[in-house]
Structures are given as C-alpha cells and as structure tokens.
Design a protein around this motif. Structure first.
Motif, mmCIF file in Angstrom:
data_model
loop_
_atom_site.group_PDB
_atom_site.id
_atom_site.type_symbol
_atom_site.label_atom_id
_atom_site.label_comp_id
_atom_site.label_asym_id
_atom_site.label_seq_id
_atom_site.Cartn_x
_atom_site.Cartn_y
_atom_site.Cartn_z
ATOM 1 N N ALA A 34 7.058 22.438 6.770
ATOM 2 C CA ALA A 34 7.701 21.117 6.808
ATOM 3 C C ALA A 34 6.651 20.010 6.851
ATOM 4 C CB ALA A 34 8.625 21.025 8.016
ATOM 5 N N GLU A 35 5.627 20.186 7.682
ATOM 6 C CA GLU A 35 4.566 19.180 7.781
ATOM 7 C C GLU A 35 3.780 19.091 6.470
ATOM 8 O OE1 GLU A 35 2.085 20.004 11.154
ATOM 9 O OE2 GLU A 35 3.816 20.381 12.436
ATOM 10 N N LEU A 36 3.508 20.231 5.860
ATOM 11 C CA LEU A 36 2.771 20.260 4.606
ATOM 12 C C LEU A 36 3.553 19.547 3.508
ATOM 13 C CD1 LEU A 36 0.363 21.263 2.945
ATOM 14 C CD2 LEU A 36 1.553 23.460 2.697
ATOM 15 N N GLY A 37 4.847 19.847 3.425
ATOM 16 C CA GLY A 37 5.679 19.195 2.415
ATOM 17 C C GLY A 37 5.720 17.691 2.591
ATOM 18 N N GLU A 38 5.851 17.241 3.832
ATOM 19 C CA GLU A 38 5.896 15.799 4.084
ATOM 20 C C GLU A 38 4.562 15.153 3.735
ATOM 21 O OE1 GLU A 38 7.069 12.074 4.789
ATOM 22 O OE2 GLU A 38 8.345 13.860 4.588
ATOM 23 N N ALA A 39 3.447 15.844 4.025
ATOM 24 C CA ALA A 39 2.133 15.292 3.697
ATOM 25 C C ALA A 39 1.958 15.151 2.189
ATOM 26 C CB ALA A 39 1.038 16.183 4.285
ATOM 27 N N VAL A 40 2.420 16.137 1.429
ATOM 28 C CA VAL A 40 2.313 16.068 -0.035
ATOM 29 C C VAL A 40 3.181 14.932 -0.574
ATOM 30 C CG1 VAL A 40 2.780 17.291 -2.199
ATOM 31 C CG2 VAL A 40 1.726 18.512 -0.281
ATOM 32 N N ARG A 41 4.395 14.819 -0.081
ATOM 33 C CA ARG A 41 5.278 13.751 -0.549
ATOM 34 C C ARG A 41 4.737 12.371 -0.181
ATOM 35 N NH1 ARG A 41 8.933 17.834 0.934
ATOM 36 N NH2 ARG A 41 9.183 16.997 3.036
ATOM 37 N N THR A 42 4.162 12.260 1.016
ATOM 38 C CA THR A 42 3.568 10.985 1.436
ATOM 39 C C THR A 42 2.406 10.607 0.527
ATOM 40 O OG1 THR A 42 4.224 11.325 3.746
ATOM 41 C CG2 THR A 42 2.401 9.797 3.334
ATOM 42 N N ALA A 43 1.590 11.579 0.173
ATOM 43 C CA ALA A 43 0.463 11.326 -0.735
ATOM 44 C C ALA A 43 0.964 10.848 -2.088
ATOM 45 C CB ALA A 43 -0.382 12.582 -0.883
ATOM 46 N N ASP A 44 2.014 11.474 -2.580
ATOM 47 C CA ASP A 44 2.568 11.060 -3.871
ATOM 48 C C ASP A 44 3.146 9.645 -3.801
ATOM 49 O OD1 ASP A 44 1.918 13.099 -5.611
ATOM 50 O OD2 ASP A 44 3.731 14.240 -5.221
ATOM 51 N N ARG A 45 3.853 9.354 -2.716
ATOM 52 C CA ARG A 45 4.430 8.007 -2.577
ATOM 53 C C ARG A 45 3.334 6.943 -2.504
ATOM 54 N NH1 ARG A 45 8.203 10.726 0.960
ATOM 55 N NH2 ARG A 45 6.954 10.105 2.783
ATOM 56 N N ALA A 46 2.196 7.311 -1.937
ATOM 57 C CA ALA A 46 1.086 6.365 -1.817
ATOM 58 C C ALA A 46 0.342 6.182 -3.133
ATOM 59 C CB ALA A 46 0.119 6.835 -0.738
ATOM 60 N N GLY A 47 0.653 7.032 -4.116
ATOM 61 C CA GLY A 47 -0.021 6.931 -5.406
ATOM 62 C C GLY A 47 -1.364 7.628 -5.450
ATOM 63 N N ALA A 48 -1.510 8.700 -4.673
ATOM 64 C CA ALA A 48 -2.777 9.433 -4.657
ATOM 65 C C ALA A 48 -3.130 9.927 -6.051
ATOM 66 C CB ALA A 48 -2.692 10.622 -3.687
ATOM 67 N N ARG A 49 -4.400 9.804 -6.393
ATOM 68 C CA ARG A 49 -4.899 10.350 -7.657
ATOM 69 C C ARG A 49 -5.439 11.757 -7.471
ATOM 70 N NH1 ARG A 49 -9.089 6.880 -10.653
ATOM 71 N NH2 ARG A 49 -8.972 8.824 -11.845
ATOM 72 N N VAL A 50 -5.926 12.035 -6.267
ATOM 73 C CA VAL A 50 -6.446 13.355 -5.937
ATOM 74 C C VAL A 50 -5.878 13.771 -4.587
ATOM 75 C CG1 VAL A 50 -8.505 14.783 -5.581
ATOM 76 C CG2 VAL A 50 -8.607 12.848 -7.172
ATOM 77 N N ILE A 51 -5.423 15.010 -4.502
ATOM 78 C CA ILE A 51 -5.006 15.598 -3.237
ATOM 79 C C ILE A 51 -5.926 16.781 -2.958
ATOM 80 C CG2 ILE A 51 -3.197 16.850 -2.004
ATOM 81 C CD1 ILE A 51 -1.137 15.313 -3.664
ATOM 82 N N VAL A 52 -6.574 16.758 -1.803
ATOM 83 C CA VAL A 52 -7.443 17.853 -1.383
ATOM 84 C C VAL A 52 -6.681 18.703 -0.375
ATOM 85 C CG1 VAL A 52 -9.624 18.509 -0.297
ATOM 86 C CG2 VAL A 52 -9.504 16.460 -1.734
ATOM 87 N N LEU A 53 -6.619 19.999 -0.634
ATOM 88 C CA LEU A 53 -5.981 20.936 0.279
ATOM 89 C C LEU A 53 -7.069 21.817 0.868
ATOM 90 C CD1 LEU A 53 -3.307 22.041 1.409
ATOM 91 C CD2 LEU A 53 -3.187 23.575 -0.562
ATOM 92 N N ALA A 54 -7.276 21.707 2.178
ATOM 93 C CA ALA A 54 -8.360 22.429 2.839
ATOM 94 C C ALA A 54 -7.823 23.049 4.136
ATOM 95 C CB ALA A 54 -9.525 21.484 3.121
#
Length: 260
Positions: A34-54
């Motif tokens: 749930a936290e991971l999904g929300e973080a990905v959606r938040t990044a997309d809403r912010a207009g992220a060009r790169v998402i780093v998953l670590a």
C-alpha cells in the motif's frame, strides 16, 4: 511502522522510493505494498521524470511475508488481495511516463525479483542475485514473473520458476535483465550517475521510447498479471500452499502429494 521511504526533488523531477524494512529483509506484505503504491502514484502526480526504486539493508527483498500469509484467517483471500495490489504497483511502474531505475543489492527473491524487473533500467551490485522459489513453498509465481519471459526467454524463465535456480549479478547481466553491474560500494553513486543522465535527456522522447518498446513486448500486461493472481490464489487455497508455507516456517522439507 513505515516500510517505505520516499523523497522527491522537484528541480530534477526525480523521485526516490526505498524499501526500508531491513530487519524483515524488506519482505512484501499488504502495508508495504500500500505504501509503495501510494509513493509511485505520488511521484507520477508530481510529474517525476525518473523514479528510483532502491532498498536498505542486506537484501533488496526476500519476497512475500510467509509468516503474515500463514497467520491470515484465509490465506487464499489474503494472497488474492496482496497479489492484486502488488500487480497494480507493477502496472503503474510500467505505465508511468517516468523512467524507472532499480538499484539492487543482495537477494531479490520471490516477488522481489519481478518487482525489481518492473524497472526500465536495473542496476546491480555484485552481491545481487535473483531467484523465484515459489514452487518450493507450494505456490505459483506472481508479481509479474510471467513478464520475465520477454527479458529472459521462455526456458530460462521456466528453469527459474520450476527449479528454483538463482541468477547472480553477472548472469543477470548476460541474460539482459541487468544494465550494469558495479561494486556494492559504488551502487549508489552509479545509480546517481544514471539518474543524472536520464534527467538531462529529452523527457517526451524517453517516455515515448518506454511506451512503444514496452507495448511491443507486452501490450496488455494487466491480463498476464491477473492470471498470475488467480494462479497463486488457487495454490494458496489448496493443500500444496498450506503444506509448503507451513514447512518453510517450520524449517523442514515439505511433503507434497501426487497432484491431479
């Protein structure tokens, strides 16, 4: 307690999402997903060009939280919900306009393997390894394992799924899964270098390249993901799943029946 940390750099338009439950090996459970999904959606809403998953700790992820599965009142229903939510995250990563970069150290096991592989660019420390292991506990793969066929090929994916083999970092590079293998101590700085390269590029061209290449590989990944969810749910509701998980937690060899 949070299992995910996330930051966003609005100037560079880079989101960093970190699996941050090292004491449990970054095991995958409902709250984490749930936290991971929300973080990905938040990044997309912010207009992220790169998402780093670590990740933090020794492992990228040990895979599903088997103790949590065993403790559920209905393991099949638990896994059905968990698989659906995890698959939504995988789909969101693959459908995102952002280029997703995974930085993998230590083992990426079970669902942790296809989660790392959901990235567009996978970087690996020399300690990294990739293994599935579902059938050892009486379960069938989920998390996007079937999509690995496009990267690894049919028979290598079957070997991983059926025999429980492990790919080390160099083998994963040779198989086309990993873009670069670096010393563990250099993984963060090398990830930063790749992120900087992407952030300096042409965003619309990168987003279009990602979309057309992914569509060529699998135009409807959600259908494959749903089939995986149905498979693992059926296994979890049957005797093999119950025996496999119980045996793993008891640290004994499972005893499976003869099948159909």
């Amino acid at each position: 307690m949070t299992s995910i940390t996330s930051t966003y750099d609005p100037a560079a338009r880079v989101a960093r999402i970190t699996l941050a439950d090292p004491e449990r090996g970054n095991a995958i459970h409902p709250a984490m997903v749930a936290e991971l999904g929300e973080a990905v959606r938040t990044a997309d809403r912010a207009g992220a060009r790169v998402i780093v998953l670590a990740s933090t700790g020794r492992f990228f992820s040990v895979g599903g939280d088997l103790r949590g599965m065993a403790a559920a009142d209905d393991m099949a229903a638990h896994l059905d919900d968990l698989a659906d939510d995890l698959h939504r995250v995988v789909s969101d990563l693959q459908r995102s306009r952002a280029v997703v970069v995974a930085a993998v150290q230590g083992v990426a096991a079970g669902a942790g393997f296809p989660l790392a592989a959901a990235a567009d660019v996978v970087l690996a420390g020399r300690s990294a390894s990739f293994t599935l292991g579902y059938t050892k506990v009486g379960l069938s793969p989920d998390g996007g394992t079937s999509l690995l066929v496009h990267t690894l090929g049919l028979h290598r994916t079957l070997r991983l799924a059926l025999l429980g083999d492990r790919l080390d970092a160099e083998e994963a590079y040779a198989a086309g899964l990993v873009a670069r293998v670096v010393d563990d101590a250099d993984l963060e700085t090398q990830t930063d270098a790749v992120v900087a390269l992407l952030a300096a590029g042409a965003p619309d061209a990168q987003a279009t390249a990602k979309r057309v290449v992914r569509d060529a590989a699998e135009p409807a990944p959600e259908a494959r993901l749903r089939a995986e969810a149905r498979g693992i749910t059926a296994q979890a509701g049957g005797p093999e799943g119950a025996e496999g998980v119980a045996a793993f937690l008891a640290k004994r060899a499972p005893v499976f029946g003869d099948g159909d």
